[in-house]
Design an enzyme around this catalytic site. Sequence first.
Site, PDB file in Angstrom:
ATOM      1  N   LYS A  22      42.021  35.106  25.615  1.00  0.00           N
ATOM      2  CA  LYS A  22      41.420  34.878  27.009  1.00  0.00           C
ATOM      3  C   LYS A  22      39.917  35.195  26.682  1.00  0.00           C
ATOM      4  CE  LYS A  22      41.852  37.388  30.712  1.00  0.00           C
ATOM      5  NZ  LYS A  22      40.545  37.653  31.325  1.00  0.00           N
ATOM      6  N   ASN A  23      39.778  36.507  26.575  1.00  0.00           N
ATOM      7  CA  ASN A  23      38.310  37.315  26.510  1.00  0.00           C
ATOM      8  C   ASN A  23      37.544  36.674  25.480  1.00  0.00           C
ATOM      9  OD1 ASN A  23      39.091  38.478  28.857  1.00  0.00           O
ATOM     10  ND2 ASN A  23      39.272  40.505  27.946  1.00  0.00           N
ATOM     11  N   CYS A 118      35.441  43.584  42.506  1.00  0.00           N
ATOM     12  CA  CYS A 118      36.889  42.807  42.246  1.00  0.00           C
ATOM     13  C   CYS A 118      37.657  44.288  42.378  1.00  0.00           C
ATOM     14  CB  CYS A 118      37.231  42.131  41.006  1.00  0.00           C
ATOM     15  SG  CYS A 118      37.250  43.204  39.562  1.00  0.00           S
ATOM     16  N   ARG A 123      31.997  46.419  39.668  1.00  0.00           N
ATOM     17  CA  ARG A 123      31.618  45.604  38.203  1.00  0.00           C
ATOM     18  C   ARG A 123      30.113  44.829  39.007  1.00  0.00           C
ATOM     19  NH1 ARG A 123      37.021  42.766  36.205  1.00  0.00           N
ATOM     20  NH2 ARG A 123      35.928  42.866  34.405  1.00  0.00           N
ATOM     21  N   ASP A 307      42.177  47.837  29.156  1.00  0.00           N
ATOM     22  CA  ASP A 307      43.111  46.651  29.519  1.00  0.00           C
ATOM     23  C   ASP A 307      44.245  46.801  29.148  1.00  0.00           C
ATOM     24  OD1 ASP A 307      41.069  45.017  30.544  1.00  0.00           O
ATOM     25  OD2 ASP A 307      40.671  43.783  28.875  1.00  0.00           O
ATOM     26  N   ARG A 399      46.460  34.494  35.435  1.00  0.00           N
ATOM     27  CA  ARG A 399      45.018  34.260  34.987  1.00  0.00           C
ATOM     28  C   ARG A 399      44.967  34.924  33.563  1.00  0.00           C
ATOM     29  NH1 ARG A 399      41.450  38.440  37.615  1.00  0.00           N
ATOM     30  NH2 ARG A 399      40.417  37.481  35.832  1.00  0.00           N
TER      31      ARG A 399
HETATM   32  C1  UD1 Z   1      35.254  42.682  29.978  1.00  0.00           C
HETATM   33  C2  UD1 Z   1      36.622  42.092  29.804  1.00  0.00           C
HETATM   34  C3  UD1 Z   1      37.624  42.938  30.634  1.00  0.00           C
HETATM   35  C4  UD1 Z   1      37.662  44.341  30.119  1.00  0.00           C
HETATM   36  C5  UD1 Z   1      36.340  44.810  30.126  1.00  0.00           C
HETATM   37  C6  UD1 Z   1      35.931  46.247  29.533  1.00  0.00           C
HETATM   38  C7  UD1 Z   1      36.303  39.783  29.822  1.00  0.00           C
HETATM   39  C8  UD1 Z   1      36.499  38.501  30.432  1.00  0.00           C
HETATM   40  N1  UD1 Z   1      36.764  40.786  30.484  1.00  0.00           N
HETATM   41  O1  UD1 Z   1      34.944  42.557  31.244  1.00  0.00           O
HETATM   42  O2  UD1 Z   1      39.103  42.245  30.324  1.00  0.00           O
HETATM   43  O3  UD1 Z   1      38.485  45.308  30.984  1.00  0.00           O
HETATM   44  O4  UD1 Z   1      35.526  43.885  29.590  1.00  0.00           O
HETATM   45  O5  UD1 Z   1      36.599  46.143  28.172  1.00  0.00           O
HETATM   46  O6  UD1 Z   1      35.884  39.907  28.463  1.00  0.00           O
HETATM   47  N2  UD1 Z   1      28.945  47.328  34.342  1.00  0.00           N
HETATM   48  C9  UD1 Z   1      27.687  47.585  35.060  1.00  0.00           C
HETATM   49  N3  UD1 Z   1      26.656  46.829  35.177  1.00  0.00           N
HETATM   50  C10 UD1 Z   1      26.895  45.695  34.500  1.00  0.00           C
HETATM   51  C11 UD1 Z   1      27.994  44.912  33.914  1.00  0.00           C
HETATM   52  C12 UD1 Z   1      28.975  46.092  33.748  1.00  0.00           C
HETATM   53  O7  UD1 Z   1      27.681  48.624  35.495  1.00  0.00           O
HETATM   54  O8  UD1 Z   1      25.789  44.683  34.542  1.00  0.00           O
HETATM   55  C13 UD1 Z   1      29.970  48.386  34.337  1.00  0.00           C
HETATM   56  C14 UD1 Z   1      31.389  47.821  34.664  1.00  0.00           C
HETATM   57  O9  UD1 Z   1      31.301  48.003  36.190  1.00  0.00           O
HETATM   58  C15 UD1 Z   1      32.208  48.667  34.113  1.00  0.00           C
HETATM   59  C16 UD1 Z   1      31.783  48.919  32.675  1.00  0.00           C
HETATM   60  O10 UD1 Z   1      30.339  48.524  32.915  1.00  0.00           O
HETATM   61  O11 UD1 Z   1      32.357  49.867  34.674  1.00  0.00           O
HETATM   62  C17 UD1 Z   1      31.950  47.755  31.791  1.00  0.00           C
HETATM   63  O12 UD1 Z   1      32.300  46.647  32.221  1.00  0.00           O
HETATM   64  P1  UD1 Z   1      32.298  45.393  31.363  1.00  0.00           P
HETATM   65  O13 UD1 Z   1      32.332  45.868  29.738  1.00  0.00           O
HETATM   66  O14 UD1 Z   1      30.827  44.702  31.370  1.00  0.00           O
HETATM   67  O15 UD1 Z   1      33.114  44.491  31.589  1.00  0.00           O
HETATM   68  P2  UD1 Z   1      33.350  42.804  31.748  1.00  0.00           P
HETATM   69  O16 UD1 Z   1      32.533  42.291  30.588  1.00  0.00           O
HETATM   70  O17 UD1 Z   1      33.179  42.597  33.197  1.00  0.00           O
END
Ligand code: UD1
Length: 418
Positions: A22-23, A118, A123, A307, A399
């Site tokens: 999915k990711n 969420c 996030r 995850d 999901r």
């Molecule tokens: C993706 C995965 C999710 C997984 C996560 C971490 C997808 C669709 N989802 O989510 O399943 O749990 O990676 O491996 O691929 N953060 C910030 N600012 C930002 C972006 C992120 O502070 O602009 C923080 C987030 O709050 C979190 C951390 O960085 O604490 C990691 O998040 P991120 O790696 O961005 O996760 P996702 O891409 O949302």
Amino acid sequence: MHKLIIKGKKELTGTISISGSKNATLPILASTILSRETKLTNIPLVKDIFTMIELLKFIGLKVIIDKKKKSIFLENFEKKINTLAPYKLVKTMRAGVLVLGPLLTKYKKAKVSLPGGCAIGTRPVDLHLLALKKLGAKIQIKDGYIIADAKRGLIGAKIKFPSISVGATENAILAAFGALGTTTLLNCAIEPEIIDLIKFLRKLGCKIKIEGRKIIINRKRNIIKKINHKIIFDRIEAGTYLIAAVLLSKKIVIKKINPRLLKYEIKVLKRMGAKIKISRNSILIAKSKKLKKINISTKPFPGFSTDLQAQLMVLMTQAKGMSKIKENIFENRFMHVPELRRMGAKIEIKNKIAYILGPTRLTGAEVMATDLRASVSLVLAGLIADNRTIVNRIYHLDRGYENLEKKLKKCRAKIKRI
Ligand code: UD1
């Protein structure tokens, strides 16, 4: 609303085929905005993928799905492109924000709803925006939307992420695809799903180099018209069934995977006492009678994935002694703990660390799923618990897990959806 009813303590035996990731599919789908004609195979038929497809249709792409073959055909003939990603489609699936990079780089403007927080944490998207601004985009936040424009086009830059983010790395790569010159991204996420996205973009004509956590992108030279791409396997789904097998299997084969991408997780399970035999594209696994405690911290790839944290915690309830999990990625990802406690688990949380005392005999209860991975941890707990467990709010599971009940039932689990 659907729920799952599980009768626990049934030994599992059989074969489980792992679906496409999915990711990996979500960012690749977003990147088809940059392509003309794309055929994707090994698509997981899960809710988030259908939401992303709705978003792409709204933007103006033609999408044809073949559910039987698990393939999607997408066409972007750029007749009526809408550079908007509305709230109603982004609110249920955070990955909707990944259309920002491709829209901006190709059409020089985009209006994308902020995904908001969420259940597992706030996030934010500040890192996504930081990268786009460095590439020359002007960004405003207005009425819950990110309004971005780059009238003269994006320009390659050197960008160092202050912390590692999967989504921000993906959005930056996608934006850099059309930026003039070279973009160098430092301190990137290098999850296998990002590598799959890069493989897709290379097919599209983009030159991309990866050196550790550094990714160098050179603007695409010429558009390749037709692209075929097979999505990689879902390593989180595979890891979930590996844990189920350590808990309950007589003999389970997990197939259609690349065990090298689960190296860290397999190492953790082996250290806990799991009996695992690795082949090229599959893993054979049998239940371990005596599980040992372990301490782990969640980390970006190649570390232990956040995850799989909730699922591993269920395994820890069956290990002798006090195990510890430090959750480093999300600030609120222990929501499964109160529900597991209701089933008899002995778990304490202090700051970012969960302390799990085992082995504990779990008993069936009615529990509430709170997010995708928490939901599946409750299913695992139900499978090992005495009596009957009812898992409510399983739309979270839908999901991200394709045919969960079907795959478990095939291995003789007593599980049904009502
Ligand atoms: C993706 C995965 C999710 C997984 C996560 C971490 C997808 C669709 N989802 O989510 O399943 O749990 O990676 O491996 O691929 N953060 C910030 N600012 C930002 C972006 C992120 O502070 O602009 C923080 C987030 O709050 C979190 C951390 O960085 O604490 C990691 O998040 P991120 O790696 O961005 O996760 P996702 O891409 O949302």
